[in-house]
Design a protein around this motif. Structure first.
Motif, PDB file in Angstrom:
ATOM      1  N   ASP A  82       0.598  -1.355  -0.332  1.00 57.49           N
ATOM      2  CA  ASP A  82       0.150  -0.002  -0.247  1.00 57.49           C
ATOM      3  C   ASP A  82       0.932   1.381   0.266  1.00 57.49           C
ATOM      4  O   ASP A  82       0.673   2.016  -0.586  1.00 57.49           O
ATOM      5  CB  ASP A  82      -0.918  -0.029   1.243  1.00 57.49           C
ATOM      6  CG  ASP A  82      -2.081  -0.919   1.200  1.00 57.49           C
ATOM      7  OD1 ASP A  82      -2.325  -1.635   0.337  1.00 57.49           O
ATOM      8  OD2 ASP A  82      -2.273  -1.654   1.850  1.00 57.49           O
ATOM      9  N   SER A  85       2.195   2.146  -3.816  1.00 57.40           N
ATOM     10  CA  SER A  85       0.661   2.230  -4.483  1.00 57.40           C
ATOM     11  C   SER A  85       0.635   3.537  -4.608  1.00 57.40           C
ATOM     12  O   SER A  85       0.635   4.015  -4.908  1.00 57.40           O
ATOM     13  CB  SER A  85      -0.246   1.398  -4.205  1.00 57.40           C
ATOM     14  OG  SER A  85      -1.704   2.200  -4.730  1.00 57.40           O
ATOM     15  N   GLN A  86       0.764   3.798  -2.758  1.00 60.01           N
ATOM     16  CA  GLN A  86       0.120   5.743  -2.821  1.00 60.01           C
ATOM     17  C   GLN A  86       1.421   6.567  -3.018  1.00 60.01           C
ATOM     18  O   GLN A  86       1.574   7.542  -3.791  1.00 60.01           O
ATOM     19  CB  GLN A  86      -0.081   5.342  -1.604  1.00 60.01           C
ATOM     20  CG  GLN A  86      -1.369   5.331  -0.740  1.00 60.01           C
ATOM     21  CD  GLN A  86      -2.444   6.177  -2.182  1.00 60.01           C
ATOM     22  OE1 GLN A  86      -2.553   6.951  -1.719  1.00 60.01           O
ATOM     23  NE2 GLN A  86      -3.063   5.008  -2.952  1.00 60.01           N
ATOM     24  N   SER A 301       0.128   3.678   3.200  1.00 58.71           N
ATOM     25  CA  SER A 301      -1.137   4.754   2.061  1.00 58.71           C
ATOM     26  C   SER A 301      -0.447   5.937   2.317  1.00 58.71           C
ATOM     27  O   SER A 301       0.134   6.472   1.781  1.00 58.71           O
ATOM     28  CB  SER A 301      -2.071   4.712   1.714  1.00 58.71           C
ATOM     29  OG  SER A 301      -2.576   3.183   1.350  1.00 58.71           O
TER      30      SER A 301
END
Length: 335
Positions: A82, A85-86, A301
């Motif tokens: 995560d 991804s962020q 994130s």
């Protein structure tokens, strides 16, 4: 005012008459798969017409600014995905590419990567670990002129080096306090290897919550493992053999909780009627267990985004961000 729908890769694929995978390869400038120039130009043309919002970074690949994320090791199921991804999304919003390097804990390889990055238009470097850990940055501090930040790790000897980490102490405190609020008075803790910072912080948070509730920290209720299912299974069996067994178990990861589930089933112990159970990490499998597992969702994130924005904004303050996660209460802790 009605908000305009965001253009997706699927939209581009349908209009261009290609697969979503082809669109992804073109927009991410992949050269590992051979695609014709006509296909590449058609995809870019359609994306431009539809107003795809990530195109500015695509037109100048050779001079494109980048942020390098060097990670020590990574598993595909790890919730740390995560953060990556962020971080990638934040880089795109700042018209910057995020390049990922897995250096496998090989410091010499990491230093070689950094030397190559200095020859390119690199905004900065994020040194990351999938597990919260303490590190010695002495090998890296003087090796580059590029800005460095740490993600999911910190160096106590380098107070000026920015770091972004989850608050394992506060998270474990939060989980334990929840189990106490559900009526548990004898909470066991199955954790990982003692040398790990994540293990120490989660154990400390668990103990602090017990102390705040006026309960003793009973060492006989703590089991250390090497994070494997079979060890968690064995640890749970040993807890069930205690003369006064626990009424709740807090596992320091969702993967440990799986072994715990199995042992409780074999022992004829029903969750949550006979035993409350909570995990840590909030991996996807936590919702698929029966009953669904209460867990703590880590703020990866947010941390990944903040690390990238720190570099893109060219900040130079000695920033140390520690964020607590969000408790996701499910059936495993609800009688």
């Amino acid at each position: 005012m009605k908000r305009k729908n965001k253009v997706t890769m699927n939209d581009i694929a349908r209009t261009a008459g290609v697969s979503q995978a082809t669109v992804s390869l073109v927009l991410n400038q992949s050269r590992n798969i051979k695609l014709s120039d006509e296909t590449r130009q058609r995809v870019i043309g359609v994306a431009t017409e539809l107003g795809y919002d990530r195109l500015p970074a695509i037109h100048t690949p050779r001079n494109q600014a980048e942020i390098a994320l060097l990670v020590s090791s990574l598993q595909s199921y790890d919730p740390f995905i995560d953060a990556i991804s962020q971080a990638r999304e934040a880089a795109w919003r700042n018209e910057t590419l995020l390049t990922l390097y897995d250096y496998g804990d090989d410091v010499a390889l990491a230093l070689n990567i950094i030397r190559q990055l200095e020859k390119r238009n690199c905004v900065g470097i994020i040194l990351a670990s999938p597990v919260t850990t303490l590190v010695d940055m002495s090998d890296f501090q003087d090796c580059t002129r590029l800005p460095l930040v740490l993600l999911n790790q910190r160096d106590p000897a380098s107070p000026l080096l920015p770091s972004f980490i989850p608050d394992d102490y506060a998270n474990a405190f939060q989980v334990t306090k929840h189990l106490l609020a559900c009526g548990a008075t004898r909470i066991a803790h199955i954790t990982g290897e003692s040398w790990m910072e994540a293990t120490r912080q989660r154990l400390a948070g668990y103990q602090a919550a017990l102390q705040q509730a006026g309960l003793p920290c009973d060492d006989s209720l703590v089991r250390q493992t090497n994070w494997q299912f079979n060890e968690s299974f064995t640890a749970t069996e040993s807890l069930l053999r205690l003369e006064k067994r626990p009424d709740a178990i807090f596992c320091a990861s969702d993967w440990l909780a799986i072994g715990c589930y199995q042992a409780l089933t074999v022992g004829g112990v029903t969750i949550p009627d006979d035993m409350l159970l909570a995990g840590y990490d909030d991996q996807k499998i936590s919702e698929q267990l029966t009953p669904a597992l209460t867990s703590i969702q880590l703020p990866y994130s947010e941390l990944g985004r903040l690390a990238v924005e720190y570099l893109c904004n060219e900040e130079d303050a000695a920033t140390h961000v520690t964020l607590a996660g969000r408790l996701k209460v499910r059936a495993s802790s609800s009688r």
